[in-house]
Design a protein around this motif. Sequence first.
Motif, mmCIF file in Angstrom:
data_model
loop_
_atom_site.group_PDB
_atom_site.id
_atom_site.type_symbol
_atom_site.label_atom_id
_atom_site.label_comp_id
_atom_site.label_asym_id
_atom_site.label_seq_id
_atom_site.Cartn_x
_atom_site.Cartn_y
_atom_site.Cartn_z
ATOM 1 N N GLY A 106 0.497 -3.409 7.096
ATOM 2 C CA GLY A 106 0.242 -4.798 6.704
ATOM 3 C C GLY A 106 0.608 -5.079 5.255
ATOM 4 N N SER A 107 0.835 -4.034 4.483
ATOM 5 C CA SER A 107 1.212 -4.215 3.072
ATOM 6 C C SER A 107 2.711 -4.509 2.962
ATOM 7 N N PRO A 108 3.067 -5.605 2.272
ATOM 8 C CA PRO A 108 4.503 -5.901 2.113
ATOM 9 C C PRO A 108 5.227 -4.801 1.339
ATOM 10 N N PHE A 109 4.512 -4.145 0.419
ATOM 11 C CA PHE A 109 5.134 -3.088 -0.391
ATOM 12 C C PHE A 109 5.440 -1.853 0.466
ATOM 13 N N VAL A 110 4.575 -1.596 1.421
ATOM 14 C CA VAL A 110 4.804 -0.469 2.338
ATOM 15 C C VAL A 110 5.993 -0.782 3.238
ATOM 16 N N SER A 160 -5.618 3.735 3.782
ATOM 17 C CA SER A 160 -6.135 2.442 3.319
ATOM 18 C C SER A 160 -6.658 2.571 1.896
ATOM 19 N N PRO A 161 -6.144 1.746 0.986
ATOM 20 C CA PRO A 161 -6.642 1.814 -0.399
ATOM 21 C C PRO A 161 -8.076 1.314 -0.490
ATOM 22 N N PHE A 162 -8.499 0.575 0.527
ATOM 23 C CA PHE A 162 -9.828 -0.040 0.480
ATOM 24 C C PHE A 162 -10.924 0.907 0.970
ATOM 25 N N GLN A 163 -10.513 1.940 1.745
ATOM 26 C CA GLN A 163 -11.517 2.872 2.255
ATOM 27 C C GLN A 163 -11.306 4.285 1.721
ATOM 28 N N LEU A 189 -3.777 3.794 -9.997
ATOM 29 C CA LEU A 189 -3.967 2.358 -9.752
ATOM 30 C C LEU A 189 -4.603 2.098 -8.386
ATOM 31 N N ARG A 190 -4.737 3.183 -7.574
ATOM 32 C CA ARG A 190 -5.357 3.106 -6.235
ATOM 33 C C ARG A 190 -4.668 2.051 -5.357
ATOM 34 N N ARG A 191 -3.335 2.132 -5.338
ATOM 35 C CA ARG A 191 -2.579 1.195 -4.516
ATOM 36 C C ARG A 191 -1.619 1.936 -3.597
ATOM 37 N N ILE A 192 -1.231 1.247 -2.531
ATOM 38 C CA ILE A 192 -0.221 1.766 -1.617
ATOM 39 C C ILE A 192 1.046 0.941 -1.795
ATOM 40 N N PRO A 193 2.220 1.530 -1.503
ATOM 41 C CA PRO A 193 2.509 2.809 -0.864
ATOM 42 C C PRO A 193 2.516 3.995 -1.829
ATOM 43 N N ILE A 194 2.490 5.175 -1.165
ATOM 44 C CA ILE A 194 2.690 6.445 -1.862
ATOM 45 C C ILE A 194 3.704 7.231 -1.031
ATOM 46 N N PRO A 209 3.915 7.161 -6.421
ATOM 47 C CA PRO A 209 3.357 5.839 -6.094
ATOM 48 C C PRO A 209 4.344 4.726 -6.452
ATOM 49 N N ASP A 210 4.040 3.541 -5.989
ATOM 50 C CA ASP A 210 4.736 2.304 -6.363
ATOM 51 C C ASP A 210 6.053 2.112 -5.587
ATOM 52 N N SER A 211 6.130 0.973 -4.911
ATOM 53 C CA SER A 211 7.305 0.721 -4.057
ATOM 54 C C SER A 211 8.614 0.735 -4.851
ATOM 55 N N THR A 212 8.587 0.217 -6.075
ATOM 56 C CA THR A 212 9.842 0.171 -6.846
ATOM 57 C C THR A 212 10.279 1.586 -7.225
ATOM 58 N N ALA A 213 9.339 2.395 -7.721
ATOM 59 C CA ALA A 213 9.673 3.787 -8.052
ATOM 60 C C ALA A 213 10.197 4.506 -6.806
ATOM 61 N N ALA A 254 9.684 -10.730 -6.944
ATOM 62 C CA ALA A 254 8.987 -10.659 -5.645
ATOM 63 C C ALA A 254 7.713 -9.825 -5.756
ATOM 64 N N ASP A 255 7.807 -8.696 -6.437
ATOM 65 C CA ASP A 255 6.671 -7.763 -6.489
ATOM 66 C C ASP A 255 5.524 -8.260 -7.373
ATOM 67 N N THR A 256 5.826 -9.190 -8.285
ATOM 68 C CA THR A 256 4.776 -9.652 -9.202
ATOM 69 C C THR A 256 4.372 -11.098 -8.873
ATOM 70 N N PHE A 303 -2.467 -14.813 1.826
ATOM 71 C CA PHE A 303 -2.703 -13.767 2.832
ATOM 72 C C PHE A 303 -4.152 -13.264 2.799
ATOM 73 N N ARG A 304 -4.614 -12.928 1.612
ATOM 74 C CA ARG A 304 -5.981 -12.374 1.522
ATOM 75 C C ARG A 304 -7.036 -13.422 1.876
ATOM 76 N N SER A 305 -6.764 -14.692 1.534
ATOM 77 C CA SER A 305 -7.742 -15.750 1.836
ATOM 78 C C SER A 305 -7.899 -15.954 3.346
#
Length: 230
Positions: free
Chosen positions: A10-14, A34-37, A48-53, A66-70, A102-104, A115-117
């Motif tokens: 569900g993550s656009p970065f993934v 899941s970064p949330f669990q 930064l506790r974010r996905i993707p990795i 980490p980080d989609s751009t990297a 796009a990423d920022t 999306f989150r709302s």
Amino acid sequence: MTLTVCGLIGSPFVRKVCTQLNEKGVEYTFENLSPFQADEDFTTLNPLRRIPILKDSDNGDDFILPDSTAICHYIERKFPASPMMPSDHAEYGRALWIEEYADTEMATKFGLGVFRSIIFPQMAGKKPDTETALKCIREQLPTIHDYLEGQLEGKDWFAGNAFSLADISVAVQYGNLAFAGYSPSAERWPNLAAFMKRVGEKESFTSLHLKTALVFAQMQKMEVDPSEGL
Ligand SMILES: N[C@@H](CCC(=O)N[C@@H](CS)C(=O)NCC(=O)O)C(=O)O
């Protein structure tokens, strides 16, 4: 060699990373994360506790990126066949800029604002926050659509004359808006609509997009009155 993409579809970065790998025909495995669990160990993978990795067994067990751009530019360097960045210097720079935009900017407004709302409250068994999403769509998103519409004038793709990482980065963000039930008006932003149609013809993108749409299929979508021209 085993490449593993860790995250949630569900993550656009993934999906950005997975679309690039699909497009290049590079095999990979997918690990749900899941970064949330995630527990405290997740911080050692990404402070930064974010996905993707990304994990790549070629570099040993300790290699974590980490980080989609990297990740995407690492993949570009490691698998140069079927390039996803323009060879022309100016267009290369442009692709980097659109990816950053796009990423920022897009990710903040599309992701946090819309999306989150809509999706996150429903994942917690609550009602979607349509009011916040609509406010964002009305007040913040038109500037982004206008900018991208202008960037596509007379062109099929954002950078160079082929599908690139810039296009993937933008398209996955619009993908998440669509999961929430909103896509910009094709009448007001025709270049953008035509662009999304072209991206939709790419199996590398669409296979993941449709799979993700199924994840959110049961969720209530937002409705935007067509007379608003949004
Ligand atoms: N710049 C990062 C952004 C990654 C990002 O924000 N991922 C979101 C999921 S779409 C995340 O992990 N969020 C966790 C959180 O907000 O706690 C990238 O390109 O990978």
